[in-house]
Design an enzyme around this catalytic site. Structure first.
Site, PDB file in Angstrom:
ATOM      1  N   ASP A 121       7.921   0.068  -1.726  1.00  0.00           N
ATOM      2  CA  ASP A 121       7.985   0.087  -3.194  1.00  0.00           C
ATOM      3  C   ASP A 121       9.035   1.077  -3.706  1.00  0.00           C
ATOM      4  OD1 ASP A 121       5.861  -1.561  -2.782  1.00  0.00           O
ATOM      5  OD2 ASP A 121       4.397  -0.395  -3.877  1.00  0.00           O
ATOM      6  N   ASP A 152       8.739  -4.512   0.313  1.00  0.00           N
ATOM      7  CA  ASP A 152       8.741  -4.691  -1.151  1.00  0.00           C
ATOM      8  C   ASP A 152       9.556  -3.608  -1.846  1.00  0.00           C
ATOM      9  OD1 ASP A 152       6.980  -6.746  -0.600  1.00  0.00           O
ATOM     10  OD2 ASP A 152       5.194  -5.631  -1.169  1.00  0.00           O
TER      11      ASP A 152
END
Length: 349
Positions: free
Chosen positions: A179, A200
């Protein structure tokens, strides 16, 4: 070990933020006498006792800017490693942060983790923010680059989260693992930036162009056993939303293998355009994740890409084909995010 996806509660935020489409952000005014900025303040962590217009921390400099400002204010940052969490609140727009010696010499680092709404080293909430020559790092997972990963649990640890419309980043770095860059909402432009991570690490529901950026996949550095990660997790929620991630030129390289993206929303949209792919791209390319059966709603495409990772023979069959000029032209910088020429009015030129 469990590789955690972005937290589910974020979907509620994204639905609220993106329901109205592109925001109507104001245009910041230039300073007097033709100057692009109204005034400049300085940050130098080694300056000793701060004085008027000179600060030892970046947050102190931002705090000094009055709320509801509508003129460009430049924050000049001297080289150094600034160990602090930095947040620009929503009422402080028209800010231009510049590391005067570039991203290799000016960095902001912190080790927040677990919660996506609290862990970011840098948070930019308002419209009209420009950043140049700064590296944003979340050092939490990066401390584990030692090859001994068996007992280590990777956690969400954001380097930056960007909310506001008309936000631009030039020659910046974003360092993390999971992230790394939360591209939350609004129109964003990333030019000649360096972004690294494994899972991600470019995610959210922004309407963004990444131009000439270097994307470093690090999944193989932390997980030499052959785990596969994901470069993007784009969260477009409906066919009416203008959001998506467009990568123009640049390069994807690194260690291990990552999918180009997995669906963080039922209408997820990511396009790579004339990008160089090293061998780090997983052969399937894309993952439907929690939206299996809705693949026809995604817009995942690779146009004119090259390099050893660009072979599409084993790609998922539902990847889109954007073969006609009109199909790809709507994802150009001018058509996709710069309809009102806001990029030309930034205080860099």
């Amino acid at each position: 070990m469990q590789l955690l996806p972005p937290s589910i509660f974020v979907l509620i935020i994204l639905l609220v933020v993106t329901a109205v489409g592109v925001s109507t952000a104001i245009d910041c005014r230039n300073g007097n006498g033709g100057s692009k900025v109204a005034y400049t303040i300085t940050v130098n962590k080694d300056s000793g006792k701060p004085g008027p217009g000179i600060f030892n921390t970046i947050q102190a400099a931002i705090d000094s800017i009055p709320p509801y400002n509508d003129e460009w204010v430049q924050v000049v940052i001297f080289p150094g490693i600034y160990k602090e969490k930095v947040s620009i609140p929503w009422e402080k727009q028209c800010i231009f942060l510049e590391g005067i010696e570039g991203r290799h010499w000016t960095s902001i680092t912190y080790d927040g983790h677990e919660q996506t709404d609290e862990s970011a080293t840098f948070t930019s909430s308002p419209d009209n923010v420009v950043v140049k020559g700064i590296t944003f790092e979340n050092s939490f997972n990066l401390d584990f680059y030692n090859g001994e990963m068996a007992a280590v649990e990777i956690k969400r640890a954001l380097a930056a989260r960007i909310y506001g419309d008309k936000s631009a980043f030039y020659e910046c770095g974003f360092l993390g693992f999971q992230d790394t860059l939360w591209d939350v909402s609004g129109r964003h432009y990333f030019n000649n930036c360096y972004i690294e991570g494994g899972v991600d690490f470019i995610w959210g529901n922004g309407q963004s162009v990444y131009e000439d950026c270097m994307i470093n996949v690090t999944i193989g550095t932390l997980f030499p056993q052959g785990f596969q990660g994901y470069i993007t997790a784009q969260g477009r929620q409906s066919s009416d939303e203008p959001t998506g991630f467009v990568f123009r030129r640049g390069r994807v390289f690194g260690s291990g293998q990552d999918f180009l993206g997995r669906a963080y929303g039922p209408y997820s949209r990511v396009i790579f355009h004339h990008t160089v792919f090293d061998g780090v791209v997983a052969p399937q390319g894309w993952d439907a994740w929690n939206y299996q059966g809705k693949e026809d709603q995604f817009t995942y495409a690779e146009v004119g890409c090259r390099g050893p990772g660009s072979d599409t023979i084993k790609r998922v069959k539902w990847m889109k084909k954007l073969n006609r000029p009109k199909d790809i032209n709507k994802f150009s910088t001018s058509s996709f995010i710069n309809q009102d020429n806001w990029l030309q009015r930034l205080p860099l030129w």
